[in-house]
Write a protein that holds these residues in place. Sequence first.
Motif, PDB file in Angstrom:
ATOM      1  N   TYR A   1     -18.059  12.887  -1.432  1.00  0.00           N
ATOM      2  CA  TYR A   1     -16.613  13.403  -1.516  1.00  0.00           C
ATOM      3  C   TYR A   1     -15.831  12.514  -0.484  1.00  0.00           C
ATOM      4  CZ  TYR A   1     -18.765  17.530  -3.504  1.00  0.00           C
ATOM      5  OH  TYR A   1     -19.599  18.254  -4.389  1.00  0.00           O
ATOM      6  N   TYR A   2     -16.565  12.243   0.635  1.00  0.00           N
ATOM      7  CA  TYR A   2     -15.673  11.319   1.355  1.00  0.00           C
ATOM      8  C   TYR A   2     -15.445  10.032   0.794  1.00  0.00           C
ATOM      9  CZ  TYR A   2     -16.570  13.976   5.741  1.00  0.00           C
ATOM     10  OH  TYR A   2     -16.403  15.012   6.817  1.00  0.00           O
ATOM     11  N   LEU A   3     -16.369   9.528   0.131  1.00  0.00           N
ATOM     12  CA  LEU A   3     -16.289   8.326  -0.813  1.00  0.00           C
ATOM     13  C   LEU A   3     -15.210   8.454  -1.828  1.00  0.00           C
ATOM     14  CD1 LEU A   3     -19.973   7.072  -0.752  1.00  0.00           C
ATOM     15  CD2 LEU A   3     -18.153   6.469   0.851  1.00  0.00           C
ATOM     16  N   TRP A   4     -15.183   9.449  -2.448  1.00  0.00           N
ATOM     17  CA  TRP A   4     -14.109   9.618  -3.514  1.00  0.00           C
ATOM     18  C   TRP A   4     -12.647   9.524  -2.815  1.00  0.00           C
ATOM     19  CZ3 TRP A   4     -14.714  14.400  -7.288  1.00  0.00           C
ATOM     20  CH2 TRP A   4     -13.853  14.408  -8.439  1.00  0.00           C
ATOM     21  N   ILE A   5     -12.572  10.482  -1.619  1.00  0.00           N
ATOM     22  CA  ILE A   5     -11.311  10.248  -1.012  1.00  0.00           C
ATOM     23  C   ILE A   5     -11.043   8.837  -0.547  1.00  0.00           C
ATOM     24  CG2 ILE A   5     -10.175  11.022   1.063  1.00  0.00           C
ATOM     25  CD1 ILE A   5     -12.066  13.613   0.737  1.00  0.00           C
ATOM     26  N   GLU A   6     -11.973   8.245  -0.136  1.00  0.00           N
ATOM     27  CA  GLU A   6     -11.803   6.871   0.277  1.00  0.00           C
ATOM     28  C   GLU A   6     -11.007   5.958  -1.039  1.00  0.00           C
ATOM     29  OE1 GLU A   6     -11.844   5.230   3.016  1.00  0.00           O
ATOM     30  OE2 GLU A   6     -12.819   6.669   4.467  1.00  0.00           O
ATOM     31  N   LYS A   7     -11.367   6.068  -1.915  1.00  0.00           N
ATOM     32  CA  LYS A   7     -11.020   5.519  -2.984  1.00  0.00           C
ATOM     33  C   LYS A   7      -9.483   5.896  -3.712  1.00  0.00           C
ATOM     34  CE  LYS A   7     -15.304   4.236  -5.393  1.00  0.00           C
ATOM     35  NZ  LYS A   7     -16.147   4.002  -6.604  1.00  0.00           N
ATOM     36  N   ALA A   8      -9.435   7.285  -3.353  1.00  0.00           N
ATOM     37  CA  ALA A   8      -7.885   7.634  -3.607  1.00  0.00           C
ATOM     38  C   ALA A   8      -6.989   7.080  -2.701  1.00  0.00           C
ATOM     39  CB  ALA A   8      -7.882   9.358  -3.567  1.00  0.00           C
ATOM     40  N   LEU A   9      -7.354   7.140  -1.339  1.00  0.00           N
ATOM     41  CA  LEU A   9      -6.505   6.635  -0.314  1.00  0.00           C
ATOM     42  C   LEU A   9      -6.283   4.995  -0.570  1.00  0.00           C
ATOM     43  CD1 LEU A   9      -8.001   8.587   2.601  1.00  0.00           C
ATOM     44  CD2 LEU A   9      -5.686   8.659   1.897  1.00  0.00           C
ATOM     45  N   LEU A  10      -7.363   4.461  -0.931  1.00  0.00           N
ATOM     46  CA  LEU A  10      -7.439   3.045  -1.374  1.00  0.00           C
ATOM     47  C   LEU A  10      -6.373   2.641  -2.453  1.00  0.00           C
ATOM     48  CD1 LEU A  10      -8.701   0.220  -0.763  1.00  0.00           C
ATOM     49  CD2 LEU A  10     -10.363   0.725  -2.503  1.00  0.00           C
ATOM     50  N   VAL A  11      -6.244   3.466  -3.393  1.00  0.00           N
ATOM     51  CA  VAL A  11      -5.072   2.986  -4.390  1.00  0.00           C
ATOM     52  C   VAL A  11      -3.911   3.597  -3.958  1.00  0.00           C
ATOM     53  CG1 VAL A  11      -4.293   3.867  -6.609  1.00  0.00           C
ATOM     54  CG2 VAL A  11      -6.741   3.787  -6.511  1.00  0.00           C
ATOM     55  N   GLU A  12      -3.832   4.560  -2.884  1.00  0.00           N
ATOM     56  CA  GLU A  12      -2.473   4.749  -2.410  1.00  0.00           C
ATOM     57  C   GLU A  12      -1.914   3.712  -1.295  1.00  0.00           C
ATOM     58  OE1 GLU A  12       0.978   7.145  -1.734  1.00  0.00           O
ATOM     59  OE2 GLU A  12      -0.382   6.626  -3.294  1.00  0.00           O
ATOM     60  N   HIS A  13      -2.793   3.276  -0.523  1.00  0.00           N
ATOM     61  CA  HIS A  13      -2.527   2.305   0.217  1.00  0.00           C
ATOM     62  C   HIS A  13      -2.177   0.838  -0.687  1.00  0.00           C
ATOM     63  CE1 HIS A  13      -4.950   3.772   3.494  1.00  0.00           C
ATOM     64  NE2 HIS A  13      -4.636   2.777   4.178  1.00  0.00           N
ATOM     65  N   GLN A  14      -2.682   0.490  -1.699  1.00  0.00           N
ATOM     66  CA  GLN A  14      -2.237  -0.406  -2.568  1.00  0.00           C
ATOM     67  C   GLN A  14      -0.755  -0.054  -3.076  1.00  0.00           C
ATOM     68  OE1 GLN A  14      -4.548  -1.942  -5.709  1.00  0.00           O
ATOM     69  NE2 GLN A  14      -2.847  -2.720  -6.751  1.00  0.00           N
ATOM     70  N   ARG A  15      -0.547   0.990  -3.440  1.00  0.00           N
ATOM     71  CA  ARG A  15       0.666   1.599  -3.691  1.00  0.00           C
ATOM     72  C   ARG A  15       1.778   1.326  -2.741  1.00  0.00           C
ATOM     73  NH1 ARG A  15       4.676   5.111  -3.630  1.00  0.00           N
ATOM     74  NH2 ARG A  15       3.594   6.470  -2.213  1.00  0.00           N
ATOM     75  N   LEU A  16       1.608   1.705  -1.677  1.00  0.00           N
ATOM     76  CA  LEU A  16       2.497   1.596  -0.403  1.00  0.00           C
ATOM     77  C   LEU A  16       2.610   0.100  -0.103  1.00  0.00           C
ATOM     78  CD1 LEU A  16       1.378   4.603   1.598  1.00  0.00           C
ATOM     79  CD2 LEU A  16       3.563   4.283   0.687  1.00  0.00           C
ATOM     80  N   GLY A  17       1.930  -0.984  -0.440  1.00  0.00           N
ATOM     81  CA  GLY A  17       2.001  -2.309  -0.134  1.00  0.00           C
ATOM     82  C   GLY A  17       1.414  -2.381   1.126  1.00  0.00           C
ATOM     83  N   LEU A  18       0.209  -1.824   1.515  1.00  0.00           N
ATOM     84  CA  LEU A  18      -0.341  -1.973   2.772  1.00  0.00           C
ATOM     85  C   LEU A  18      -1.572  -2.947   2.550  1.00  0.00           C
ATOM     86  CD1 LEU A  18      -0.485   1.636   3.897  1.00  0.00           C
ATOM     87  CD2 LEU A  18       1.190   0.104   4.979  1.00  0.00           C
ATOM     88  N   ILE A  19      -1.826  -3.142   1.421  1.00  0.00           N
ATOM     89  CA  ILE A  19      -3.115  -3.987   1.047  1.00  0.00           C
ATOM     90  C   ILE A  19      -2.705  -4.364  -0.524  1.00  0.00           C
ATOM     91  CG2 ILE A  19      -4.806  -2.774   2.452  1.00  0.00           C
ATOM     92  CD1 ILE A  19      -6.000  -1.514  -0.038  1.00  0.00           C
ATOM     93  N   ASP A  20      -3.135  -5.646  -0.637  1.00  0.00           N
ATOM     94  CA  ASP A  20      -2.954  -6.153  -1.845  1.00  0.00           C
ATOM     95  C   ASP A  20      -4.217  -6.039  -2.975  1.00  0.00           C
ATOM     96  OD1 ASP A  20      -5.198  -7.983  -1.216  1.00  0.00           O
ATOM     97  OD2 ASP A  20      -3.846  -9.463  -0.515  1.00  0.00           O
ATOM     98  N   ARG A  21      -3.945  -6.367  -4.126  1.00  0.00           N
ATOM     99  CA  ARG A  21      -5.155  -6.026  -5.234  1.00  0.00           C
ATOM    100  C   ARG A  21      -6.431  -6.607  -4.780  1.00  0.00           C
ATOM    101  NH1 ARG A  21      -6.554  -2.352  -8.216  1.00  0.00           N
ATOM    102  NH2 ARG A  21      -8.051  -2.962 -10.154  1.00  0.00           N
TER     103      ARG A  21
END
Length: 498
Positions: free
Chosen positions: A41-61
Amino acid sequence: MESGSDMKGLTGRIKESPHHVWKEEVLNPQLRYEARHFLSYYLWIEKALLVEHQRLGLIDRKETVEINSAIDKLHPDEVLKQAETHLTDMAFTIEGMISDNLSQPVIAWHVDRSRNDYQATAQMMYMRDHLFDIAVQLSELAQVTLNLAKEHVETVMPGYTHYQAAQVISPSFYLTAFLEVLMQTSHRLLAVYNEGNGCPLGSGAMAGQELGWDRDQLAEYLGFSYPVHHALSGVASREWILRISGELSIFATSLSRFLTDFTQWGSNEYGFIDLPDELSGISSSMPQKKNFPILERIRGRTSHLISIHMGMIVGQRNTPYSNLVEVSKEVGTAIPSLFQTTESLLRLLTVFMSHLRFLKKRMRQACEKEFLGGFSLANALTLKAGIPYRTAQVIAGKAIASSIDKGLLPTEMKAQNVKEVCAEYGYEINISDSWIQSHFDVDQNLLRKCSSGSTHPERVREMINRSQQMLTELEDEWSECRIEQQKAEKTLNDILKS
């Protein structure tokens, strides 16, 4: 940074690594616990946060793809090894191991994040999955019980009140009451799921986030129905687990009562049920005995569910309404036991019910020796002879007591005996022996009850059909919830792969 060789890489506030006793008694056991139960579940959460980080422009594709690849490479055994060797914290370990597999540091990854909502979300996801498993087991038990109930609609047995034989019922009538409990438990757990399926992620440490996280989207990525609306509640509240444990403790309490009946019915004095040898036990000293320890084991486990629930309540009582390891981790350590005990109990009970055999002859004999038609006789004296009901009750009771004193069986009761008692109260009635004895006919007693929910075979068949319909509806609703979760995980993975 290596997966954190000491605390200096993590905080400027504490200078020393954890004391060895603190690690051995608390931190390392907590790590093993989280690696076993929450890592996926932690890894699933990491992936969700990863997509959100990209949406916020904090990381690139490109960074998103590389981090996602690093997440996919994590293996539970290696995560646990790294955690115990270095960080003694699951969230830090995951972060460190992912960072170690990146070509270069990703500066803004993990900015504006907290372990508090991260851990609360994983805990919720774990409980949610086990609710699905329990729902499936409840359904399997209900179907086995339904199949058994269909076989004994017209089989007679004594029903008991105050530990005394009272009226004629059927095993199917009794089993449909058991089915009611199973259906209600599944329905209430579904209600708990639907009302409590809120996502804590984005609550932060306790006061929310500084960046504009799309919490609705994060909840959707993780298969939740909505985000928890208040940040403090997101990390402080553990009401959902109390509601789950509460429902399971209520179920355990009701179940223990049914198990007490089954245990008594399996004794030599009753002899109403039997089990095959593979589900029976022996005595080490009394070779004549055939025991049914499976019932004792199941009933014993109901007490564990109740004690777990009480422990969770006491563990939260009088604690501040905030994020606390006392609540989230100490109380939370009982969560796996709650589900494991429930699942074990249901598995054993399903095996018991699928092998249960009712002994028809013995149950009929038990009915025939008791004056179980007393209620019918009192009704008939009122309806036929116009005797006030309370007086009719007294007359029937006295006539039965007189018959018992004379050593008569219920089907040998004489009209003259009833007439004499009626005369004592000033009533003259014209009745025959056959009329009196018909009220103590075992099969007729089963048929005389005609109201909905009664022992009449047609009413019992209606209850069986209703239970079957309810079971199908519950299975469909639980299935829809699980499918939504699976869709959410697939959608998230598809986004990361596209």
